[in-house]
Design a protein around this motif. Sequence first.
Motif, PDB file in Angstrom:
ATOM      1  N   GLU A  55       0.838  -1.201   0.000  1.00  0.00           N
ATOM      2  CA  GLU A  55       0.000   0.000   0.000  1.00  0.00           C
ATOM      3  C   GLU A  55       0.877   1.257   0.000  1.00  0.00           C
ATOM      4  N   LYS A  56       1.942   1.245   0.815  1.00  0.00           N
ATOM      5  CA  LYS A  56       2.853   2.391   0.836  1.00  0.00           C
ATOM      6  C   LYS A  56       3.519   2.578  -0.524  1.00  0.00           C
ATOM      7  N   LEU A  57       3.896   1.473  -1.152  1.00  0.00           N
ATOM      8  CA  LEU A  57       4.507   1.545  -2.472  1.00  0.00           C
ATOM      9  C   LEU A  57       3.534   2.128  -3.484  1.00  0.00           C
ATOM     10  N   ARG A  58       2.283   1.696  -3.424  1.00  0.00           N
ATOM     11  CA  ARG A  58       1.258   2.207  -4.337  1.00  0.00           C
ATOM     12  C   ARG A  58       1.068   3.711  -4.145  1.00  0.00           C
ATOM     13  N   VAL A  59       1.002   4.124  -2.883  1.00  0.00           N
ATOM     14  CA  VAL A  59       0.815   5.544  -2.579  1.00  0.00           C
ATOM     15  C   VAL A  59       2.026   6.349  -3.042  1.00  0.00           C
ATOM     16  N   THR A  60       3.221   5.809  -2.823  1.00  0.00           N
ATOM     17  CA  THR A  60       4.436   6.499  -3.247  1.00  0.00           C
ATOM     18  C   THR A  60       4.484   6.648  -4.765  1.00  0.00           C
ATOM     19  N   LYS A  61       4.144   5.567  -5.472  1.00  0.00           N
ATOM     20  CA  LYS A  61       4.123   5.642  -6.935  1.00  0.00           C
ATOM     21  C   LYS A  61       3.095   6.665  -7.405  1.00  0.00           C
ATOM     22  N   LEU A  62       1.935   6.667  -6.765  1.00  0.00           N
ATOM     23  CA  LEU A  62       0.898   7.631  -7.127  1.00  0.00           C
ATOM     24  C   LEU A  62       1.374   9.057  -6.871  1.00  0.00           C
ATOM     25  N   ALA A  63       2.007   9.269  -5.722  1.00  0.00           N
ATOM     26  CA  ALA A  63       2.509  10.610  -5.383  1.00  0.00           C
ATOM     27  C   ALA A  63       3.572  11.056  -6.386  1.00  0.00           C
ATOM     28  N   LYS A  64       4.445  10.154  -6.770  1.00  0.00           N
ATOM     29  CA  LYS A  64       5.483  10.514  -7.736  1.00  0.00           C
ATOM     30  C   LYS A  64       4.876  10.816  -9.093  1.00  0.00           C
ATOM     31  N   SER A  65       3.855  10.036  -9.476  1.00  0.00           N
ATOM     32  CA  SER A  65       3.234  10.300 -10.776  1.00  0.00           C
ATOM     33  C   SER A  65       2.506  11.644 -10.756  1.00  0.00           C
ATOM     34  N   ILE A  66       1.881  11.966  -9.633  1.00  0.00           N
ATOM     35  CA  ILE A  66       1.203  13.265  -9.506  1.00  0.00           C
ATOM     36  C   ILE A  66       2.236  14.381  -9.502  1.00  0.00           C
TER      37      ILE A  66
END
Length: 96
Positions: A55-66
């Motif tokens: 979940e943290k990885l998913r959130v981090t990837k999402l934050a980086k993409s944003i």
Amino acid sequence: MTSVADQLDKVLQKTAQVIELCNALQEENDLLKLENQSLKVALDTAKGRNVELDEKLRVTKLAKSIEGASEKSLDIKQKINDFVREIDKSIALLKK
């Protein structure tokens, strides 16, 4: 030939050995059950940790993409503003 008493003693000895072996195996079985239970708890804990990390990885990837998208959108907005200024200057020159 051996007497009945000797045969009975041998049977009793073997029975006692079988009972000792059974007790030892029961103790080993109990220890293995405890170890199995503790390993199940450790596995459940590891699975939970894995879910958290996913979940943290998913959130981090999402934050980086944003973050990347916001940088791109700022760059695009800047280019649009530059084009609008150039168009305004061109219109102003055409009006003269």
